[in-house]
Design a protein around this motif. Structure first.
Motif, PDB file in Angstrom:
ATOM      1  N   SER A 144     -28.953  10.817 -51.253  1.00  0.00           N
ATOM      2  CA  SER A 144     -29.787  10.649 -52.452  1.00  0.00           C
ATOM      3  C   SER A 144     -29.033  11.058 -53.714  1.00  0.00           C
ATOM      4  CB  SER A 144     -31.086  11.454 -52.324  1.00  0.00           C
ATOM      5  OG  SER A 144     -31.787  11.094 -51.158  1.00  0.00           O
ATOM      6  N   SER A 145     -27.794  10.602 -53.839  1.00  0.00           N
ATOM      7  CA  SER A 145     -26.903  11.024 -54.913  1.00  0.00           C
ATOM      8  C   SER A 145     -26.414   9.833 -55.728  1.00  0.00           C
ATOM      9  CB  SER A 145     -25.695  11.763 -54.333  1.00  0.00           C
ATOM     10  OG  SER A 145     -26.094  12.848 -53.515  1.00  0.00           O
ATOM     11  N   HIS A 168     -29.976   6.963 -48.770  1.00  0.00           N
ATOM     12  CA  HIS A 168     -30.828   7.126 -49.952  1.00  0.00           C
ATOM     13  C   HIS A 168     -32.229   6.625 -49.643  1.00  0.00           C
ATOM     14  CE1 HIS A 168     -30.046   7.707 -54.437  1.00  0.00           C
ATOM     15  NE2 HIS A 168     -31.365   7.571 -54.359  1.00  0.00           N
ATOM     16  N   GLY A 169     -33.228   7.390 -50.058  1.00  0.00           N
ATOM     17  CA  GLY A 169     -34.615   6.977 -49.872  1.00  0.00           C
ATOM     18  C   GLY A 169     -34.955   5.748 -50.696  1.00  0.00           C
ATOM     19  N   ARG A 171     -37.762   4.799 -51.745  1.00  0.00           N
ATOM     20  CA  ARG A 171     -38.866   5.021 -52.675  1.00  0.00           C
ATOM     21  C   ARG A 171     -38.591   6.195 -53.614  1.00  0.00           C
ATOM     22  NH1 ARG A 171     -44.028   6.023 -49.328  1.00  0.00           N
ATOM     23  NH2 ARG A 171     -44.903   6.135 -51.428  1.00  0.00           N
ATOM     24  N   ASP A 172     -37.345   6.557 -53.727  1.00  0.00           N
ATOM     25  CA  ASP A 172     -36.941   7.679 -54.581  1.00  0.00           C
ATOM     26  C   ASP A 172     -37.230   7.331 -56.048  1.00  0.00           C
ATOM     27  OD1 ASP A 172     -35.656   9.775 -55.917  1.00  0.00           O
ATOM     28  OD2 ASP A 172     -34.012   9.846 -54.473  1.00  0.00           O
ATOM     29  N   THR A 173     -38.059   8.141 -56.697  1.00  0.00           N
ATOM     30  CA  THR A 173     -38.391   7.900 -58.101  1.00  0.00           C
ATOM     31  C   THR A 173     -37.578   8.777 -59.049  1.00  0.00           C
ATOM     32  OG1 THR A 173     -40.234   9.468 -57.925  1.00  0.00           O
ATOM     33  CG2 THR A 173     -40.731   7.123 -57.598  1.00  0.00           C
ATOM     34  N   LEU A 174     -37.044   9.894 -58.557  1.00  0.00           N
ATOM     35  CA  LEU A 174     -36.218  10.758 -59.395  1.00  0.00           C
ATOM     36  C   LEU A 174     -34.803  10.190 -59.532  1.00  0.00           C
ATOM     37  CD1 LEU A 174     -35.883  13.389 -61.002  1.00  0.00           C
ATOM     38  CD2 LEU A 174     -35.220  14.506 -58.860  1.00  0.00           C
ATOM     39  N   VAL A 175     -34.227   9.787 -58.406  1.00  0.00           N
ATOM     40  CA  VAL A 175     -32.907   9.155 -58.370  1.00  0.00           C
ATOM     41  C   VAL A 175     -33.070   7.821 -57.651  1.00  0.00           C
ATOM     42  CG1 VAL A 175     -30.504   9.361 -57.592  1.00  0.00           C
ATOM     43  CG2 VAL A 175     -31.752  11.407 -58.325  1.00  0.00           C
ATOM     44  N   PRO A 176     -33.365   6.750 -58.367  1.00  0.00           N
ATOM     45  CA  PRO A 176     -33.616   5.458 -57.726  1.00  0.00           C
ATOM     46  C   PRO A 176     -32.466   5.019 -56.821  1.00  0.00           C
ATOM     47  CG  PRO A 176     -34.241   5.375 -60.032  1.00  0.00           C
ATOM     48  CD  PRO A 176     -33.541   6.695 -59.828  1.00  0.00           C
ATOM     49  N   ILE A 177     -32.813   4.346 -55.745  1.00  0.00           N
ATOM     50  CA  ILE A 177     -31.807   3.933 -54.768  1.00  0.00           C
ATOM     51  C   ILE A 177     -30.738   3.048 -55.391  1.00  0.00           C
ATOM     52  CG2 ILE A 177     -33.165   1.950 -53.977  1.00  0.00           C
ATOM     53  CD1 ILE A 177     -32.060   2.492 -51.150  1.00  0.00           C
ATOM     54  N   SER A 178     -31.094   2.302 -56.442  1.00  0.00           N
ATOM     55  CA  SER A 178     -30.110   1.434 -57.091  1.00  0.00           C
ATOM     56  C   SER A 178     -28.955   2.243 -57.667  1.00  0.00           C
ATOM     57  CB  SER A 178     -30.773   0.598 -58.186  1.00  0.00           C
ATOM     58  OG  SER A 178     -31.347   1.428 -59.187  1.00  0.00           O
ATOM     59  N   TRP A 179     -29.227   3.480 -58.111  1.00  0.00           N
ATOM     60  CA  TRP A 179     -28.147   4.326 -58.635  1.00  0.00           C
ATOM     61  C   TRP A 179     -27.162   4.659 -57.523  1.00  0.00           C
ATOM     62  CZ3 TRP A 179     -31.014   8.586 -61.973  1.00  0.00           C
ATOM     63  CH2 TRP A 179     -31.776   7.941 -62.972  1.00  0.00           C
ATOM     64  N   GLY A 180     -27.693   4.999 -56.361  1.00  0.00           N
ATOM     65  CA  GLY A 180     -26.823   5.302 -55.225  1.00  0.00           C
ATOM     66  C   GLY A 180     -26.060   4.076 -54.757  1.00  0.00           C
ATOM     67  N   GLN A 181     -26.729   2.931 -54.706  1.00  0.00           N
ATOM     68  CA  GLN A 181     -26.070   1.692 -54.285  1.00  0.00           C
ATOM     69  C   GLN A 181     -24.946   1.325 -55.238  1.00  0.00           C
ATOM     70  OE1 GLN A 181     -29.719  -0.602 -54.214  1.00  0.00           O
ATOM     71  NE2 GLN A 181     -29.693  -0.736 -51.965  1.00  0.00           N
ATOM     72  N   LYS A 193     -13.654   3.386 -47.993  1.00  0.00           N
ATOM     73  CA  LYS A 193     -14.432   2.728 -46.940  1.00  0.00           C
ATOM     74  C   LYS A 193     -15.534   3.657 -46.449  1.00  0.00           C
ATOM     75  CE  LYS A 193     -10.748  -0.311 -45.309  1.00  0.00           C
ATOM     76  NZ  LYS A 193      -9.884  -0.057 -46.459  1.00  0.00           N
ATOM     77  N   GLY A 194     -16.699   3.075 -46.182  1.00  0.00           N
ATOM     78  CA  GLY A 194     -17.805   3.886 -45.698  1.00  0.00           C
ATOM     79  C   GLY A 194     -19.022   3.064 -45.401  1.00  0.00           C
ATOM     80  N   GLU A 195     -20.162   3.727 -45.358  1.00  0.00           N
ATOM     81  CA  GLU A 195     -21.432   3.050 -45.065  1.00  0.00           C
ATOM     82  C   GLU A 195     -22.533   3.616 -45.946  1.00  0.00           C
ATOM     83  OE1 GLU A 195     -23.154   4.360 -41.106  1.00  0.00           O
ATOM     84  OE2 GLU A 195     -21.076   5.052 -40.854  1.00  0.00           O
ATOM     85  N   PHE A 196     -23.471   2.731 -46.307  1.00  0.00           N
ATOM     86  CA  PHE A 196     -24.617   3.109 -47.121  1.00  0.00           C
ATOM     87  C   PHE A 196     -25.877   2.678 -46.374  1.00  0.00           C
ATOM     88  CE2 PHE A 196     -27.958   2.608 -50.193  1.00  0.00           C
ATOM     89  CZ  PHE A 196     -27.755   3.613 -51.123  1.00  0.00           C
ATOM     90  N   THR A 197     -26.788   3.641 -46.154  1.00  0.00           N
ATOM     91  CA  THR A 197     -27.999   3.359 -45.386  1.00  0.00           C
ATOM     92  C   THR A 197     -29.240   3.671 -46.207  1.00  0.00           C
ATOM     93  OG1 THR A 197     -26.851   3.933 -43.330  1.00  0.00           O
ATOM     94  CG2 THR A 197     -29.260   3.883 -43.272  1.00  0.00           C
ATOM     95  N   PRO A 198     -30.086   2.673 -46.492  1.00  0.00           N
ATOM     96  CA  PRO A 198     -31.389   2.960 -47.116  1.00  0.00           C
ATOM     97  C   PRO A 198     -32.304   3.645 -46.096  1.00  0.00           C
ATOM     98  CG  PRO A 198     -30.734   0.644 -47.378  1.00  0.00           C
ATOM     99  CD  PRO A 198     -29.845   1.232 -46.343  1.00  0.00           C
ATOM    100  N   ILE A 199     -33.060   4.637 -46.534  1.00  0.00           N
ATOM    101  CA  ILE A 199     -34.007   5.333 -45.671  1.00  0.00           C
ATOM    102  C   ILE A 199     -35.411   4.856 -46.057  1.00  0.00           C
ATOM    103  CG2 ILE A 199     -34.771   7.561 -44.800  1.00  0.00           C
ATOM    104  CD1 ILE A 199     -31.803   6.977 -44.347  1.00  0.00           C
ATOM    105  N   LYS A 200     -36.093   4.205 -45.136  1.00  0.00           N
ATOM    106  CA  LYS A 200     -37.382   3.579 -45.435  1.00  0.00           C
ATOM    107  C   LYS A 200     -38.471   4.614 -45.714  1.00  0.00           C
ATOM    108  CE  LYS A 200     -36.568  -0.679 -42.811  1.00  0.00           C
ATOM    109  NZ  LYS A 200     -37.062  -1.556 -41.726  1.00  0.00           N
ATOM    110  N   ASN A 201     -39.339   4.261 -46.656  1.00  0.00           N
ATOM    111  CA  ASN A 201     -40.521   5.075 -46.991  1.00  0.00           C
ATOM    112  C   ASN A 201     -40.162   6.530 -47.296  1.00  0.00           C
ATOM    113  OD1 ASN A 201     -42.315   2.853 -46.491  1.00  0.00           O
ATOM    114  ND2 ASN A 201     -42.084   3.245 -44.297  1.00  0.00           N
ATOM    115  N   THR A 202     -39.094   6.720 -48.066  1.00  0.00           N
ATOM    116  CA  THR A 202     -38.593   8.063 -48.344  1.00  0.00           C
ATOM    117  C   THR A 202     -38.418   8.261 -49.844  1.00  0.00           C
ATOM    118  OG1 THR A 202     -37.463   8.154 -46.211  1.00  0.00           O
ATOM    119  CG2 THR A 202     -36.728   9.700 -47.905  1.00  0.00           C
ATOM    120  N   LEU A 203     -38.913   9.383 -50.350  1.00  0.00           N
ATOM    121  CA  LEU A 203     -38.767   9.753 -51.752  1.00  0.00           C
ATOM    122  C   LEU A 203     -37.465  10.535 -51.935  1.00  0.00           C
ATOM    123  CD1 LEU A 203     -42.506  10.788 -52.287  1.00  0.00           C
ATOM    124  CD2 LEU A 203     -41.404   8.682 -53.079  1.00  0.00           C
TER     125      LEU A 203
END
Length: 228
Positions: A144-145, A168-169, A171-181, A193-203
């Motif tokens: 969530s960074s 990244h959650g 549904r994160d409203t403090l740090v939107p997932i788009s920022w992490g993406q 190189k790495g991996e990015f995983t959205p976490i469903k239904n998570t703030l």
């Protein structure tokens, strides 16, 4: 400003051959983050060959709180990627992180057996540390960074060989997932190189499955090694 208390969860086996440094989010402490991880993983969490370090950020004035003091790794002009980074405090804590990693290495664990990561602001500092301040680590994770759009890291990457794990959650409203993406995409464009995983239904939080998946990734980048 120096870091405050450091909490250690020692390996459960006979020898330590790897170390993980967990960095908490803004306003938290190493003990608070440790308690959160224990709650999610179980009170007896640990790995036979790995030491886990939970440092506490310095108590410093924090601009988003109107200048009130808080345990934060560095200052921000605002909680958004659209502003410049607060370079002075970021560079200062970077030296503190180099010192901490040096102490871990002096304990007998080489750089390529150390992973650093964290939640929210802690994850941002972990990215700066792994790819700029202390190149050569075994891995970096950020939960969530985000990094600022014109982060100094992007023009000062010292290594591209350290694997990255981000989640990244959605549904994160403090740090939107788009920022992490966006951060992940910018880092991969630089060859990391790495991996990015959205976490469903998570703030703006950590879920049990998320931390369990993280520990599986940690075991993959820090497998047991024969003690020589």
């Amino acid at each position: 400003m120096a870091m405050e208390a450091l909490h250690l969860v020692k390996q459960t086996g006979k020898a330590c051959t790897g170390s993980v440094i967990f960095l908490h989010g803004s306003g938290d402490t190493g003990q608070g983050f440790l308690n959160w991880v224990k709650f999610l993983m179980g009170s007896d969490f640990g790995l036979p060959h790995i030491n886990f370090y939970f440092p506490t950020a310095p108590l410093r004035p924090y601009t988003p709180l109107g200048g009130s003091t808080s345990n934060v790794w560095f200052d921000r002009y605002n909680i958004t990627p659209d502003v410049p980074e607060h370079i002075q405090t970021l560079e200062s804590i970077g030296q503190e992180m180099k010192g901490l990693i040096g102490k871990v290495a002096d304990s007998g664990v080489p750089l390529n057996r150390i992973v650093i990561g964290g939640f929210s602001m802690g994850g941002a500092l972990a990215l700066h540390t792994a790819y700029r301040f202390s190149p050569g680590l075994a891995g970096a994770f950020a939960l969530s960074s985000f990094l600022n759009n014109n982060s100094v890291l992007y023009s000062n990457v010292k290594t591209r060989d350290t694997p990255l794990y981000m989640c990244h959650g959605d549904r994160d409203t403090l740090v939107p997932i788009s920022w992490g993406q966006n951060t992940f995409q910018d880092l991969t464009k630089l060859g990391i190189k790495g991996e990015f995983t959205p976490i469903k239904n998570t703030l703006h939080e950590i879920k049990q499955k998320e931390i369990e998946d993280l520990f599986r990734w940690i075991e993959k980048v820090l497998p047991p090694v024969e003690n020589k």
